[in-house]
Design a protein around this motif. Sequence first.
Motif: not given
Length: 261
Positions: A232-261
Amino acid sequence: MTKIKTTILLLVVFLLATTISNSQNQNNTNKELQAIISYHDSIFWKGFNSCNLNILKKYVSDDLEFYHDKNGLTKGAEAFLKISEKNLCSSKNNWKLRREAVQSSIKIYPINNYGGIISGNHLFYITENNKPECLDGVAKFTHIWQLKDGLWKMTRVLSYNHKAPPQNTDKKEISLTYELLDSLIGKYLASNKETITITRKKSMLQIKAGKMLATAYPQSESLFFSKERPLTFEFIKNSSGKVTKMVVREKGNIVEEAVKK
């Protein structure tokens, strides 16, 4: 009724009765054959699942040919048994493989003066490092059985069209606007400094990381899922609604947190 007409009528009745009788006998024969092949095939795979080499040896012909779309051709009973012992039955393995036929898919056909064919779909389950068993793959199979000298043996085995099992089947895909999807695309920096590239393909996202290419389907405005992998891929936004990072989970466990350039 004339004598000729009576004779013709009796002949028709006789032929019809003979045809029905032969048909019934043929159906009975086919049913018996199906039961016999189904029984021996199930015993063989019980031996496979329990790593009982004596059962496997009993049921494979000396000139066995095992065709596997990933591993190629294995010829001969001796080679097949060695591979089975090494890969499936070794005490050094920290995993166990179990094969299961999809009963509703099974078809059995006779081969005149030889034996029969059984085909269908099968599933492969894996137990690894004492974790709960999970579905690892799906494929199609065809087995050719021969009756020779009163013994049933498999002479040809085909296992093909191997695929990863469907993933995230409990999740429902929704529709999002292209505008919202486009706000998620771009480049993300993974923890290993590798760049993850996200693009839009119609109403879905495509996520490329190295050699991996995954299609992500929207479950909500911020959560996406893969149908091919347990991701699964979850996109995290800051208070102004801008996407800052993507959290990748495998079988429910976090395997990556990638920061948007």
